[in-house]
Structures are given as C-alpha cells and as structure tokens.
Design a protein around this motif. Sequence first.
Motif: not given
Length: 183
Positions: A92-94, A143-152
Amino acid sequence: MSTHYTATAKLLHWLMAALIFGLLALGFYMTDLPFSPQKLQLYSWHKWAGVTVFLLLIFRLLWRLKNPPPPLPESMPKATQWVAHAWHFALYALMAAIPLSGWLMSSAKGFQTVYFGVLPIPDLIEKNKELGQLLGEVHETLAWLFVLLILGHTAAALKHHFIDKDDILIRMSPDHRKHSGEQ
Ligand code: HEM
C-alpha cells in the motif's frame, strides 16, 4: 467476522493489479524510446493511469477501513502473519509513494500533469532540473522495489493455494462462493 472479501474489495484488487502491471511495463518500455510524438503520448497515458491508481487507492483504503479484510487462517504461525501484514502495508505504501514521486518529478521537470488532457493537476513544486532527475531515480528505484514485493506477494498466494491448500487465494477470486461451497 466475515470470512471473505467484499465484491468491491475484489474488484479494486484485480483492477488495480491490472493497471499497475500495465504501468510498470509501460514505464520501463517508454523511458528507453527515442524522443518522438509517440513517446510523449505514452508518457501521458502512463501519467493518467498512475493518477487513476492513486485515486483508486484512496477509495480502496477508505473502503478497507469500513470493511476490514477477513483474518488470516489460524493455522498460520503468528510470525508469518506479522510478515504478511507488514508486506501488505509495504505494498500500500508503494501504491501511494510511486504515483506521488511521479507527480513531483513531472512538476520538477516542468511538465505539468493534465489528467486525461482536460484536468490540470497543480504542480506542488517549482521547476528544478536536478531535483527532477533525483525524483526520477526515486520513482524508478521504488518501481523496482514494487516489482520485488509483487513477485513475493504472488509467490506467497500460490504457495497458500498449491502447498498449504488453504483458502487465501480462493477468497480473493471473483467466484469465491462457488469454490468454497458457500451460498
Ligand atoms: C502505481 C503507479 C506508477 C507506477 C507503478 C509507475 C512506474 C514507472 C516505471 C517502472 C517507470 C520507468 C522508470 C525508469 O526505468 O526510469 C516510470 C517512469 C515515469 N513515470 Fe511512472 N509510475 C506510476 C505513476 C506515475 C505517475 C502518477 C506519474 C506522473 C503524474 C508518473 C510519471 C512518470 C514519468 C514522467 C516517467 C519517465 C521518467 C523519465 O523519463 O525519466 N508515473 N514509472
């Protein structure tokens, strides 16, 4: 306490997931294009979709306050439940920080955002080239951090479904009642 999400919560989840997937793909694609009218058009679409995600996020958080999500299964260890809550909070924060950094970046770079070409969104900061560049890096890193969190997040949902065989994924699916045998 309810054991499933409201239809509105499910709709917002999948609609925002689709928009965010498109925003990430478009974002990484458009920035590498050579300058052209098509590139400018893609930037506008990206900004409009990003502002839409931000508006949907506000509505989603208000909806969530009134309609809390169902609790996690009792079978999940407390520490894992804590990680799941922290992970959702970070998502949510991202969802807020990425559009906000995009908006500020556009202002700092001197390109005001005009929502769907008709509604000008006020610039919160003055034009400033260096700050614009820095905010661009912030936007990209988040955005890259978001990609990692979405994958997890996706991996965890699939693990619940196929390995733990609980109803975590099913209760977010559109036809949840059919799957769980509820009326
Ligand atoms: C959830 C919402 C959003 C996501 C996931 C997202 C994602 C991205 C990504 C992945 C990039 C490519 C970064 C790079 O490789 O340099 C990008 C670029 C960009 N985004 Fe977003 N974005 C979002 C919202 C917004 C919003 C609301 C705006 C402005 C109102 C915006 C403006 C821009 C601009 C101008 C660029 C190009 C930066 C450059 O040319 O240096 N974004 N975005």
